[in-house]
Design a protein around this motif. Structure first.
Motif, mmCIF file in Angstrom:
data_model
loop_
_atom_site.group_PDB
_atom_site.id
_atom_site.type_symbol
_atom_site.label_atom_id
_atom_site.label_comp_id
_atom_site.label_asym_id
_atom_site.label_seq_id
_atom_site.Cartn_x
_atom_site.Cartn_y
_atom_site.Cartn_z
ATOM 1 N N GLY A 1 0.829 -1.195 0.000
ATOM 2 C CA GLY A 1 0.000 0.000 0.000
ATOM 3 C C GLY A 1 0.862 1.243 0.000
ATOM 4 N N SER A 2 0.238 2.390 0.251
ATOM 5 C CA SER A 2 0.983 3.650 0.248
ATOM 6 C C SER A 2 1.898 3.791 1.458
ATOM 7 C CB SER A 2 0.010 4.830 0.196
ATOM 8 O OG SER A 2 -0.848 4.808 1.342
ATOM 9 N N ASP A 3 1.534 3.139 2.578
ATOM 10 C CA ASP A 3 2.346 3.263 3.788
ATOM 11 C C ASP A 3 2.543 1.935 4.515
ATOM 12 O OD1 ASP A 3 -0.214 2.860 4.693
ATOM 13 O OD2 ASP A 3 -0.220 4.550 6.111
ATOM 14 N N HIS A 4 2.137 0.831 3.862
ATOM 15 C CA HIS A 4 2.249 -0.460 4.539
ATOM 16 C C HIS A 4 2.386 -1.591 3.523
ATOM 17 C CE1 HIS A 4 -2.042 -0.251 3.535
ATOM 18 N NE2 HIS A 4 -2.036 -1.579 3.543
ATOM 19 N N VAL A 5 2.756 -2.752 4.034
ATOM 20 C CA VAL A 5 2.834 -3.958 3.216
ATOM 21 C C VAL A 5 2.062 -5.066 3.939
ATOM 22 C CG1 VAL A 5 4.999 -4.671 4.316
ATOM 23 C CG2 VAL A 5 4.419 -5.576 2.067
ATOM 24 N N LEU A 6 1.391 -5.910 3.169
ATOM 25 C CA LEU A 6 0.747 -7.082 3.749
ATOM 26 C C LEU A 6 1.673 -8.267 3.497
ATOM 27 C CD1 LEU A 6 -1.679 -8.430 5.124
ATOM 28 C CD2 LEU A 6 -2.648 -8.818 2.853
ATOM 29 N N LEU A 7 2.197 -8.823 4.583
ATOM 30 C CA LEU A 7 3.155 -9.911 4.488
ATOM 31 C C LEU A 7 2.490 -11.211 4.922
ATOM 32 C CD1 LEU A 7 6.188 -10.064 3.706
ATOM 33 C CD2 LEU A 7 6.720 -10.017 6.144
ATOM 34 N N ASP A 8 2.463 -12.180 4.022
ATOM 35 C CA ASP A 8 1.866 -13.483 4.314
ATOM 36 C C ASP A 8 2.924 -14.381 4.930
ATOM 37 O OD1 ASP A 8 0.997 -16.178 4.174
ATOM 38 O OD2 ASP A 8 -0.373 -15.695 2.551
ATOM 39 N N VAL A 9 2.739 -14.722 6.199
ATOM 40 C CA VAL A 9 3.676 -15.587 6.914
ATOM 41 C C VAL A 9 2.955 -16.888 7.247
ATOM 42 C CG1 VAL A 9 5.203 -15.830 8.914
ATOM 43 C CG2 VAL A 9 4.828 -13.573 7.892
ATOM 44 N N ASN A 10 3.204 -17.912 6.456
ATOM 45 C CA ASN A 10 2.574 -19.225 6.656
ATOM 46 C C ASN A 10 1.057 -19.133 6.739
ATOM 47 O OD1 ASN A 10 5.112 -20.523 6.751
ATOM 48 N ND2 ASN A 10 5.318 -20.036 8.927
ATOM 49 N N GLY A 11 0.475 -18.337 5.845
ATOM 50 C CA GLY A 11 -0.971 -18.235 5.783
ATOM 51 C C GLY A 11 -1.591 -17.161 6.650
ATOM 52 N N VAL A 12 -0.802 -16.507 7.471
ATOM 53 C CA VAL A 12 -1.286 -15.413 8.314
ATOM 54 C C VAL A 12 -0.789 -14.098 7.726
ATOM 55 C CG1 VAL A 12 -1.294 -14.383 10.602
ATOM 56 C CG2 VAL A 12 -1.266 -16.879 10.355
ATOM 57 N N GLY A 13 -1.710 -13.178 7.454
ATOM 58 C CA GLY A 13 -1.329 -11.901 6.863
ATOM 59 C C GLY A 13 -1.061 -10.842 7.923
ATOM 60 N N TYR A 14 0.129 -10.252 7.885
ATOM 61 C CA TYR A 14 0.507 -9.190 8.824
ATOM 62 C C TYR A 14 0.577 -7.854 8.075
ATOM 63 C CZ TYR A 14 1.911 -12.806 12.170
ATOM 64 O OH TYR A 14 1.931 -13.875 13.032
ATOM 65 N N VAL A 15 -0.141 -6.866 8.585
ATOM 66 C CA VAL A 15 -0.049 -5.511 8.038
ATOM 67 C C VAL A 15 1.113 -4.815 8.752
ATOM 68 C CG1 VAL A 15 -1.193 -3.291 7.786
ATOM 69 C CG2 VAL A 15 -2.508 -5.404 7.523
ATOM 70 N N VAL A 16 2.126 -4.461 7.981
ATOM 71 C CA VAL A 16 3.335 -3.857 8.552
ATOM 72 C C VAL A 16 3.533 -2.478 7.931
ATOM 73 C CG1 VAL A 16 5.788 -4.157 9.016
ATOM 74 C CG2 VAL A 16 4.332 -6.178 8.706
ATOM 75 N N CYS B 1 5.556 0.779 6.953
ATOM 76 C CA CYS B 1 6.949 1.001 6.582
ATOM 77 C C CYS B 1 7.127 2.410 6.030
ATOM 78 C CB CYS B 1 7.401 0.001 5.517
ATOM 79 S SG CYS B 1 7.184 -1.728 5.943
ATOM 80 N N SER B 2 8.358 2.865 6.026
ATOM 81 C CA SER B 2 8.667 4.154 5.413
ATOM 82 C C SER B 2 8.648 4.006 3.894
ATOM 83 C CB SER B 2 10.049 4.640 5.870
ATOM 84 O OG SER B 2 11.074 3.812 5.318
ATOM 85 N N ASP B 3 8.589 5.140 3.196
ATOM 86 C CA ASP B 3 8.620 5.117 1.733
ATOM 87 C C ASP B 3 9.884 4.433 1.228
ATOM 88 O OD1 ASP B 3 6.277 6.518 1.777
ATOM 89 O OD2 ASP B 3 7.192 8.471 1.390
ATOM 90 N N ARG B 4 10.986 4.690 1.916
ATOM 91 C CA ARG B 4 12.277 4.129 1.517
ATOM 92 C C ARG B 4 12.267 2.599 1.619
ATOM 93 N NH1 ARG B 4 17.709 6.485 1.900
ATOM 94 N NH2 ARG B 4 16.635 8.409 2.447
ATOM 95 N N THR B 5 11.703 2.085 2.702
ATOM 96 C CA THR B 5 11.646 0.634 2.894
ATOM 97 C C THR B 5 10.692 -0.014 1.897
ATOM 98 O OG1 THR B 5 12.155 0.852 5.252
ATOM 99 C CG2 THR B 5 11.130 -1.202 4.548
ATOM 100 N N LEU B 6 9.528 0.599 1.687
ATOM 101 C CA LEU B 6 8.569 0.049 0.733
ATOM 102 C C LEU B 6 9.163 -0.038 -0.665
ATOM 103 C CD1 LEU B 6 5.261 1.840 1.818
ATOM 104 C CD2 LEU B 6 5.720 -0.615 1.912
#
Length: 220
Positions: free
Chosen positions: A13-28, A30-35
């Motif tokens: 997204g504009s300020d976050h990433v959805l990370l799928d960890v073994n079927g569980v989605g984590y909204v994390v 992040c800064s623009d630089r990290t994204l």
């Protein structure tokens, strides 16, 4: 405490990433630089994380290295700097840029971050200037511990590597350590190394030490 997540990117997204960890989605968040440095959807990635806990909120913030996460912790220790403001500062300057700005007392650089006014920027510099040398030294320890693996590229199907700190973090930390061993005070050594690194961002340790020593030499 969730300190690190390794999985696959579902979307950014504009300020976050959805990370799928073994079927569980984590909204994390992040800064623009990290994204920008993270891979695209479906690819493996890893982030060091900090969990913000409030009465009505649980929020994860993600960082490419432990060094970035440590600077985030230092920034939010300043009165008036929340998690998002700290992310904005890191996104604008990067961890090394934050270390350099604080070591040099450059409040204007901190003020360049969105939502950070001049008074808050000056407070950040004033409150963290004595902690900058220790944080800069940690940068070298992080690089040494992680090694020289690629920053983001991951080829194994179930293994992801965190974004790595740049080698210059190690060079600055080694130069700072050398100057401290020569008897220079941590604050003045950090300022000299930061200025030398700003003048020559790609300089290796010996060149940084020589440049810093010239800056520390008594002026006629």
């Amino acid at each position: 405490m969730i300190g690190k997540l390794t999985g696959r990117v579902d979307y950014k997204g504009s300020d976050h990433v959805l990370l799928d960890v073994n079927g569980v989605g984590y909204v994390v968040y992040c800064s623009d630089r990290t994204l920008a440095a993270l891979p695209g959807p479906g690819e493996a990635a890893a982030l060091f994380t900090e969990l913000l806990v409030r009465e009505d909120l649980l929020q994860l913030f993600g960082f490419p290295t432990l060094y970035d996460r440590e600077w985030h912790r230092l920034l939010i220790s300043v009165q008036g700097v929340g998690a998002k403001a700290a992310m904005a500062i890191l996104g604008t300057l990067g961890a090394e840029g934050v270390a350099r700005a604080i070591s040099l007392g450059d409040a204007a650089a901190v003020k360049a971050a969105p939502g950070v006014g001049p008074k808050l920027a000056q407070r950040v510099v004033n409150e963290l200037k004595d902690k900058a040398p220790g944080a800069m030294t940690m940068g070298g320890e992080v690089v040494e511990a992680l090694g020289d693996a690629p920053a983001v590229a991951v080829t194994q199907p179930d293994v992801a590597a965190p974004i790595r700190a740049r080698p210059s973090s190690s060079s600055q930390a080694e130069a700072l350590s050398a100057l401290k061993n020569l008897g220079y005070a941590p604050a003045e050594a950090a300022m000299a190394v930061a200025q030398a690194a700003g003048d020559a961002p790609d300089a290796e340790t010996p060149a940084l030490i020589r440049a810093a020593l010239k800056l520390l030499a008594p002026k006629d």
